[in-house]
Design a protein around this motif. Sequence first.
Motif, short mmCIF file in Angstrom:
data_model
loop_
_atom_site.label_atom_id
_atom_site.label_comp_id
_atom_site.label_asym_id
_atom_site.label_seq_id
_atom_site.Cartn_x
_atom_site.Cartn_y
_atom_site.Cartn_z
N LEU A 228 26.69 23.11 -61.05
CA LEU A 228 26.31 22.97 -62.45
C LEU A 228 25.00 23.71 -62.78
N LYS B 31 30.96 12.95 -64.35
CA LYS B 31 32.36 12.98 -63.94
C LYS B 31 32.51 13.43 -62.49
N LEU B 32 31.81 14.47 -62.10
CA LEU B 32 31.91 14.98 -60.73
C LEU B 32 31.32 14.00 -59.73
N TRP C 62 27.26 18.12 -72.81
CA TRP C 62 28.47 18.42 -72.04
C TRP C 62 28.18 18.54 -70.55
N GLN D 2 29.69 16.34 -67.48
CA GLN D 2 30.36 16.92 -66.31
C GLN D 2 29.72 16.43 -65.01
N TYR E 135 31.34 26.50 -66.16
CA TYR E 135 30.19 25.82 -66.75
C TYR E 135 29.31 26.81 -67.52
#
Length: 461
Positions: free
Chosen positions: A141, A205-206, A198, A202, A435
């Motif tokens: 990320l 979530k990861l 966002w 992410q 990303y």
Amino acid sequence: MGTLGILLSLVLLMYLAYRGINVLLLAPLLALLALLFSGEAALLLPTYTQMFMKAMGGYVIQFFPLFLLGALFGKLMDDSGSARAIAHGIVATVGRERAILAIVLACGLLTYGGVSLFVVAFAVYPIGTALFREADIPKRLLPGAIALGAFTFTMTALPGTPAIQNAIPNPFFNTDAFAAPGLGLIGGLIMLIGGSWWLAGQARKLMAAGEGYGSHRDEPSGHDDLPYTGFWPSLLPILLVIALNFLMAKQILPSLDTSYLARPEFGGLQDAKSLIGIWAIIIALSAACLLLVAMHWKRWANLRQTVNEGTFGSMLPILNTASEVGYGTVIASLAGFVAIRDLVLGVSSNPLVSEAVAVNVLAGITGSASGGMSIALKTLGAQYLAMANAAGIDPELLHRVAAMASGCMDSLPHNGAVISLLAICKLTHRESYRYIFVNTVAFPMLALTVVIALGSLFGNF
């Protein structure tokens, strides 16, 4: 056949640039390839020397001071430790638990102050790895966070940014870096808030799926040398760039007597409107460079080397961009381009929409925000200005839309800055590009759409 030749040359330019062939070689060769398809083989040499090189040289004459001073300022900020000091200060303020936001803000502040995005990526990467490792955020990320802060809102949207993308429209529309400030601020906030939100989602979530920072070889230990300059002193040159740029563009330069510009040796200009925006940035960056040298006079390890490296660092970027401008000039002279131009102009009767489409398409094909916008405005800028005047649209809106449109499709996978960023972060397109894409293409496109809608409804503000 002429239109087919243009399309073939554009595809080859995108593909071969992605394969790593330098645009200095590609641009003239592929421009001449398109000329061959138009059936004018006898004009190859005159087209190269009298058209391509003339356009390339004209771009260098107009914008070289901005590339030179921008690269020099970035190198001075880097070697003085000021860039690292600002990054560390933001991390300390925002908190390590908000690692993604801290990196985005650090990159944003540095680039808004005129530091080259490449310098920012190198300066912030070691801090980012330390923060992400400590918070156990997946490293893939990190390029998205750096790109959001360095390649988006501070490059094209925020009023007053000294980025070259915000200076290119000046001579075409007689505007300055603060064009459409309210709309630019709204667009910038959409990119900043949307992208940060966002990326944070992410990360959650990861991490919920069990993915952490991971094990990576050949990266900084996280204990990079602490800067020897405090946060606020390091911020002074950036504040000077912003303040002096505004004062020069809005107050001081417009009040000067510039009647001498009508003399033949100065181009026979009626006024300085097309020059004030560029003059203001030149003065602001020059003053900031002098301030940096003076502030760290006794601390420079090798000031001559820093100045030389900063100066030489401006050469390749401006020559690459100027080559793309030369390419666009040749393409625009071909009969086959008329069909493409009419297609773009016919997209909408609203010049803001048509301009956004043209700049996006050319920035995406060339993989360059500044190159794509320069080609679009050089070939179509006068028509957009005439359309805007006829429709009662303020040229400042054209400026802001052109700048923001240049920062959408430019960062496709073959973009040089994207490739460099992934190399700096030691990650691949497969691991991290999605990303980068969402933050540098999707959210900027959303922001551009909102700005065009608001500008069409309420005019410039």
